[in-house]
Design a protein around this motif. Structure first.
Motif, mmCIF file in Angstrom:
data_model
loop_
_atom_site.group_PDB
_atom_site.id
_atom_site.type_symbol
_atom_site.label_atom_id
_atom_site.label_comp_id
_atom_site.label_asym_id
_atom_site.label_seq_id
_atom_site.Cartn_x
_atom_site.Cartn_y
_atom_site.Cartn_z
ATOM 1 N N LEU A 24 0.810 -1.226 0.000
ATOM 2 C CA LEU A 24 0.000 0.000 0.000
ATOM 3 C C LEU A 24 0.837 1.268 0.000
ATOM 4 C CD1 LEU A 24 -2.742 -0.891 2.656
ATOM 5 C CD2 LEU A 24 -2.890 -1.106 0.170
ATOM 6 N N PHE A 25 2.031 1.209 0.589
ATOM 7 C CA PHE A 25 2.791 2.424 0.887
ATOM 8 C C PHE A 25 4.166 2.434 0.215
ATOM 9 C CE2 PHE A 25 0.428 0.965 4.688
ATOM 10 C CZ PHE A 25 -0.550 1.943 4.728
ATOM 11 N N ALA A 243 4.592 10.409 -4.060
ATOM 12 C CA ALA A 243 4.495 9.051 -3.526
ATOM 13 C C ALA A 243 4.777 9.014 -2.027
ATOM 14 C CB ALA A 243 5.464 8.134 -4.256
ATOM 15 N N SER A 244 5.697 9.869 -1.567
ATOM 16 C CA SER A 244 6.049 9.913 -0.147
ATOM 17 C C SER A 244 4.937 10.533 0.692
ATOM 18 C CB SER A 244 7.341 10.705 0.058
ATOM 19 O OG SER A 244 8.408 10.114 -0.646
ATOM 20 N N ASN A 245 4.259 11.528 0.140
ATOM 21 C CA ASN A 245 3.253 12.269 0.903
ATOM 22 C C ASN A 245 1.842 11.720 0.741
ATOM 23 O OD1 ASN A 245 5.159 14.148 1.874
ATOM 24 N ND2 ASN A 245 5.070 15.279 -0.054
ATOM 25 N N SER A 246 1.635 10.870 -0.246
ATOM 26 C CA SER A 246 0.304 10.313 -0.483
ATOM 27 C C SER A 246 -0.049 9.310 0.617
ATOM 28 C CB SER A 246 0.260 9.624 -1.850
ATOM 29 O OG SER A 246 -0.997 9.035 -2.073
ATOM 30 N N LEU A 247 -1.313 9.336 1.074
ATOM 31 C CA LEU A 247 -1.750 8.403 2.106
ATOM 32 C C LEU A 247 -1.711 6.965 1.602
ATOM 33 C CD1 LEU A 247 -4.823 10.307 3.629
ATOM 34 C CD2 LEU A 247 -2.507 10.121 4.557
ATOM 35 N N PHE A 248 -2.174 6.757 0.371
ATOM 36 C CA PHE A 248 -2.194 5.427 -0.231
ATOM 37 C C PHE A 248 -1.699 5.525 -1.667
ATOM 38 C CE2 PHE A 248 -5.679 5.397 2.915
ATOM 39 C CZ PHE A 248 -5.225 4.392 3.740
#
Length: 368
Positions: A24-25, A243-248
């Motif tokens: 997911l992350f 990508a680093s700051n996105s929740l999912f």
């Protein structure tokens, strides 16, 4: 009759247990565009962990990690460590249940009560745990094939969607050298690779015991490559900052792909695929906790523990954090450092060292 699982099912279980949430992350945002290299490098420590886990199991082939710890550390300290592992597995089940509750809440059902979502997750996971070990591993084996097919299709559809895959986002490669990448990504040894410790609860149930280590090592290599490609996908599609700051980031990535000219939103299907991984992971960790407890208190049938443990995991997941940012902070900072690291890395290493010291001392005493 004692439950039995095949080596192929063990392979699927080792892969699916961490992969349920790891996919997911962006797990190592500190490594920035070199996160995929970090994932690849840490396959080696992941393999070393499997050697440690399987080495301990080979010393006590009929025991789980909960039952051989008292034999290594002594009754008092050993039982305390075993209880900690039982609580750890239940805690991990609660964390994963909370992960997927927030995923559904944020991504698709913001007006639905989180209690209802969490209750639905626990009903399915609790029932899976009630059905037992063989059913869970069969499910993991089946759904691993589904995930592989979906992953291949995801790459194909992203490739066919113009302007999504921007591989220049992974450059510059190793701009500051390899040492900072290794240093910044040490948490990978605990998550996802350390989470395979849950399989130390299930090694005694494998039919072909001689192949356990080989399959364990192959599964780590496979999972590492899978997550490496997943990380490349996140960075190339979203860019390292997004990508680093996105929740999912996984969900955000697949939302950008198009299937044909009209079918360009696959949110529900993607969430369903992710939920499958979530159910399997919650079931494995909760059953590991149930099995450990049953071994300690001498309960033969773990099915009777499915309901009480589901209730405990349910309330733990509800109370684990006030909101999603706090939940992520606790998981990625506090849990990995102060829970995962000692329980998945330090204690197994110490246990193996103590075993060999005891063996050496007793051998010397026998000779004298």
């Amino acid at each position: 009759m004692k439950a039995k699982i095949s080596v192929y099912q063990l392979f699927a279980g080792i892969v699916m247990a961490p992969l349920g949430t790891a996919i997911l992350f962006l797990i190592t945002p500190e490594a920035k565009q070199d996160a995929w290299i970090a994932m690849l490098i840490y396959i080696i420590p992941g393999i070393m962990l499997q050697i440690i886990y399987t080495s301990l199991w080979k010393k006590y082939p009929k025991d789980t990690i909960v039952t051989y710890m008292p034999k290594i550390f002594g009754k008092i300290l050993g039982y305390i460590i075993s209880i900690v592992y039982i609580l750890f597995f239940a805690y991990e089940a609660a964390r994963v249940a909370r992960d997927f509750t927030d995923l559904i809440l944020i991504s698709s059902m913001p007006k639905v009560s989180s209690t209802i979502i969490l209750l639905s997750i626990m009903l399915v996971s609790g029932y899976a745990a009630y059905l037992g070990l063989e059913n869970m591993f069969r499910s993991a084996n089946l759904f691993l094939y589904i995930w592989i097919i979906f992953f291949i299709l995801e790459w194909l559809f992203l490739y066919r969607t113009e302007g999504t895959l921007k591989f220049y986002n992974i450059k510059p490669i190793l701009h500051n050298g390899i040492v900072p990448v290794i240093k910044e990504s040490w948490k990978l040894i605990t998550f996802p690779y350390g989470e395979t410790l849950i399989m130390a609860m299930f090694f005694p149930y494998v039919k072909e015991t001689s192949k356990v280590r080989k399959i364990s090592l192959l599964s780590i290599i496979f999972m590492g490559i899978f997550l490496t490609l997943n990380t490349v996908m996140f960075i190339s599609v979203l860019g390292v900052n997004f990508a680093s700051n996105s929740l999912f980031p996984f969900l955000r990535t697949v939302r950008l792909m198009h299937i044909g000219e009209t079918f360009d939103r696959v949110d529900i299907f993607v969430i369903l695929i992710m939920m499958i991984g979530g159910f399997i992971k919650v079931s494995f960790f909760m059953y590991g906790s149930m099995l450990g407890f049953s071994k300690m208190v001498k309960i033969k049938d773990t099915r009777y523990l499915a309901l009480p443990f589901s209730v405990v995991v349910f309330f733990t997941a509800m109370l684990i954090a006030k909101n999603y940012p706090q939940h992520i902070y606790i998981g990625q900072t506090l849990t990995i450092t102060y829970i995962h690291l000692p329980l998945t890395v330090i204690i197994p290493i110490i246990a193996l060292i103590i075993y060999y010291i005891k063996r050496l001392i007793f051998k010397i005493d026998a000779e004298t």
